[in-house]
Write a protein that holds these residues in place. Sequence first.
Motif, PDB file in Angstrom:
ATOM      1  N   TYR A  86     -15.260 -11.742  28.483  1.00  0.00           N
ATOM      2  CA  TYR A  86     -15.039 -10.712  29.517  1.00  0.00           C
ATOM      3  C   TYR A  86     -15.900  -9.479  29.245  1.00  0.00           C
ATOM      4  O   TYR A  86     -16.574  -8.963  30.138  1.00  0.00           O
ATOM      5  N   LEU A  87     -15.868  -8.996  27.998  1.00  0.00           N
ATOM      6  CA  LEU A  87     -16.581  -7.752  27.675  1.00  0.00           C
ATOM      7  C   LEU A  87     -18.078  -7.881  27.933  1.00  0.00           C
ATOM      8  O   LEU A  87     -18.718  -6.942  28.418  1.00  0.00           O
ATOM      9  N   ALA A  88     -18.642  -9.062  27.622  1.00  0.00           N
ATOM     10  CA  ALA A  88     -20.069  -9.269  27.859  1.00  0.00           C
ATOM     11  C   ALA A  88     -20.384  -9.164  29.352  1.00  0.00           C
ATOM     12  O   ALA A  88     -21.382  -8.550  29.757  1.00  0.00           O
ATOM     13  N   ARG A  89     -19.520  -9.741  30.177  1.00  0.00           N
ATOM     14  CA  ARG A  89     -19.743  -9.654  31.631  1.00  0.00           C
ATOM     15  C   ARG A  89     -19.502  -8.246  32.141  1.00  0.00           C
ATOM     16  O   ARG A  89     -20.224  -7.742  33.014  1.00  0.00           O
ATOM     17  N   ALA A  90     -18.441  -7.604  31.617  1.00  0.00           N
ATOM     18  CA  ALA A  90     -18.091  -6.260  32.074  1.00  0.00           C
ATOM     19  C   ALA A  90     -19.246  -5.288  31.801  1.00  0.00           C
ATOM     20  O   ALA A  90     -19.558  -4.421  32.621  1.00  0.00           O
ATOM     21  N   LYS A  91     -19.882  -5.451  30.662  1.00  0.00           N
ATOM     22  CA  LYS A  91     -21.016  -4.589  30.315  1.00  0.00           C
ATOM     23  C   LYS A  91     -22.105  -4.672  31.388  1.00  0.00           C
ATOM     24  O   LYS A  91     -22.649  -3.660  31.817  1.00  0.00           O
ATOM     25  N   GLU A  92     -22.408  -5.905  31.812  1.00  0.00           N
ATOM     26  CA  GLU A  92     -23.435  -6.108  32.845  1.00  0.00           C
ATOM     27  C   GLU A  92     -23.037  -5.473  34.174  1.00  0.00           C
ATOM     28  O   GLU A  92     -23.878  -5.227  35.024  1.00  0.00           O
ATOM     29  N   GLN A  93     -21.749  -5.241  34.361  1.00  0.00           N
ATOM     30  CA  GLN A  93     -21.224  -4.716  35.631  1.00  0.00           C
ATOM     31  C   GLN A  93     -21.021  -3.204  35.589  1.00  0.00           C
ATOM     32  O   GLN A  93     -20.399  -2.637  36.481  1.00  0.00           O
ATOM     33  N   GLY A  94     -21.496  -2.569  34.519  1.00  0.00           N
ATOM     34  CA  GLY A  94     -21.387  -1.110  34.420  1.00  0.00           C
ATOM     35  C   GLY A  94     -20.038  -0.620  33.926  1.00  0.00           C
ATOM     36  O   GLY A  94     -19.765   0.585  33.960  1.00  0.00           O
ATOM     37  N   VAL A  95     -19.177  -1.530  33.480  1.00  0.00           N
ATOM     38  CA  VAL A  95     -17.861  -1.102  32.984  1.00  0.00           C
ATOM     39  C   VAL A  95     -18.053  -0.375  31.650  1.00  0.00           C
ATOM     40  O   VAL A  95     -18.662  -0.912  30.734  1.00  0.00           O
ATOM     41  N   ARG A  96     -17.543   0.860  31.580  1.00  0.00           N
ATOM     42  CA  ARG A  96     -17.652   1.657  30.347  1.00  0.00           C
ATOM     43  C   ARG A  96     -16.319   1.766  29.638  1.00  0.00           C
ATOM     44  O   ARG A  96     -16.252   2.122  28.474  1.00  0.00           O
ATOM     45  N   HIS A  97     -15.238   1.514  30.398  1.00  0.00           N
ATOM     46  CA  HIS A  97     -13.885   1.590  29.835  1.00  0.00           C
ATOM     47  C   HIS A  97     -13.030   0.561  30.572  1.00  0.00           C
ATOM     48  O   HIS A  97     -13.114   0.451  31.791  1.00  0.00           O
ATOM     49  N   ALA A  98     -12.220  -0.211  29.822  1.00  0.00           N
ATOM     50  CA  ALA A  98     -11.380  -1.245  30.446  1.00  0.00           C
ATOM     51  C   ALA A  98      -9.967  -1.151  29.882  1.00  0.00           C
ATOM     52  O   ALA A  98      -9.781  -1.115  28.662  1.00  0.00           O
ATOM     53  N   GLU A  99      -8.992  -1.083  30.777  1.00  0.00           N
ATOM     54  CA  GLU A  99      -7.580  -1.132  30.375  1.00  0.00           C
ATOM     55  C   GLU A  99      -7.070  -2.508  30.805  1.00  0.00           C
ATOM     56  O   GLU A  99      -6.962  -2.797  31.991  1.00  0.00           O
ATOM     57  N   ILE A 100      -6.825  -3.362  29.816  1.00  0.00           N
ATOM     58  CA  ILE A 100      -6.762  -4.809  30.008  1.00  0.00           C
ATOM     59  C   ILE A 100      -5.333  -5.318  29.942  1.00  0.00           C
ATOM     60  O   ILE A 100      -4.636  -5.111  28.939  1.00  0.00           O
ATOM     61  N   PHE A 101      -4.885  -5.991  30.998  1.00  0.00           N
ATOM     62  CA  PHE A 101      -3.551  -6.598  31.009  1.00  0.00           C
ATOM     63  C   PHE A 101      -3.533  -7.892  30.202  1.00  0.00           C
ATOM     64  O   PHE A 101      -4.508  -8.648  30.221  1.00  0.00           O
TER      65      PHE A 101
END
Length: 335
Positions: A86-101
């Motif tokens: 998930y984190l690898a994909r999120a990085k590509e999507q500009g996600v800088r902070h994630a609050e993960i369920f």
Amino acid sequence: MAPDSTPAPHRPLPKAELHLHIEGTLEPELAFALAARNGVTLPYATEDELRRAYSFNDLQSFLNLYYALMEVLRTEDDFADLAHAYLARAKEQGVRHAEIFFDPQAHTSRGVPLGTVVNGLSRALDTAPETYGITTGLIMCFLRDESADSALETFEAARPYLDRITAVGLDSAEVGHPPAKFREVFALAREAGLKCVAHAGEEGPAAYVWEALDVLGVDRIDHGVRCMEDGALVARLVADRVPLTVCPLSNLRLRVVDDLADHPLPAMLDAGLLVTVNSDDPAYFGGYADDNFTAVRDALGLDEAALRTLARNSFLASFLDEGTRAAYLKELDAH
Ligand code: HPA
Ligand code: ZN
């Protein structure tokens, strides 16, 4: 020299993702790899066959597959691999902070200890600032179609891990399971200093949003799109600056809306709601965080200013400390 006709690469806006079920990031490739590693037989012969099952009529039809595929998640390594993917994909999507369920009961009920889940996820999340440039939080969700006692037992079992948990949440089948059922466990969570969120107003009525606010005392509402049916509720959410974590592609795939062009997101922004855009269960709904931004831009004609407002709201709605929030907002302004 010939003019360069290569289009400028898309540079996704920096954003926070606040509505993301880690189990909903399980892509078919990883599901099959983990099934092989753990000797689990999936009821699908190939990844393509599995992908063809991603056709949903409503929330429950999705949840059936979502819980079935979790069968492949068994060890700390599995949860760590899931979060890394998930984190690898999120990085590509500009996600800088994630609050993960995450859904502890969906694992403990299969004999996977809570420590395996939390330790596995933590292993990946602890490396996220350095490896992916992403800060994270963990939100432990109770399954609302399980009993209030089961939620209480889960909370007590989680006490040794609360230093790694930012908030509690409420998810799974909404209709018939009103927030008030979980009054006691949310009171305990607040006493323990945790933030509180709840899915409400996705398939369930606006009354469930009122209950989540007034009975559970939540800091954010997940989905909440049906608040638009109740003017007094919208006024309350605006007055109290209660964030809503909206998930457009999820709403489309689960038929909360028939067409993305009919999504209430623009009306929600116009009403002055603190609305954010998120991916929910991206492996199942056809898009990660920035894909949702692109989808609402294309389907709803949201302009650059509106997209920036959504990205800004994501940091404002997060549980970040003020210093980190300010740094991300500065980064957004400079983008
Ligand atoms: N709604 C409720 N429960 C869920 C969802 C959702 O969108 N995704 C995963 N669990
Ligand atoms: Zn959700």
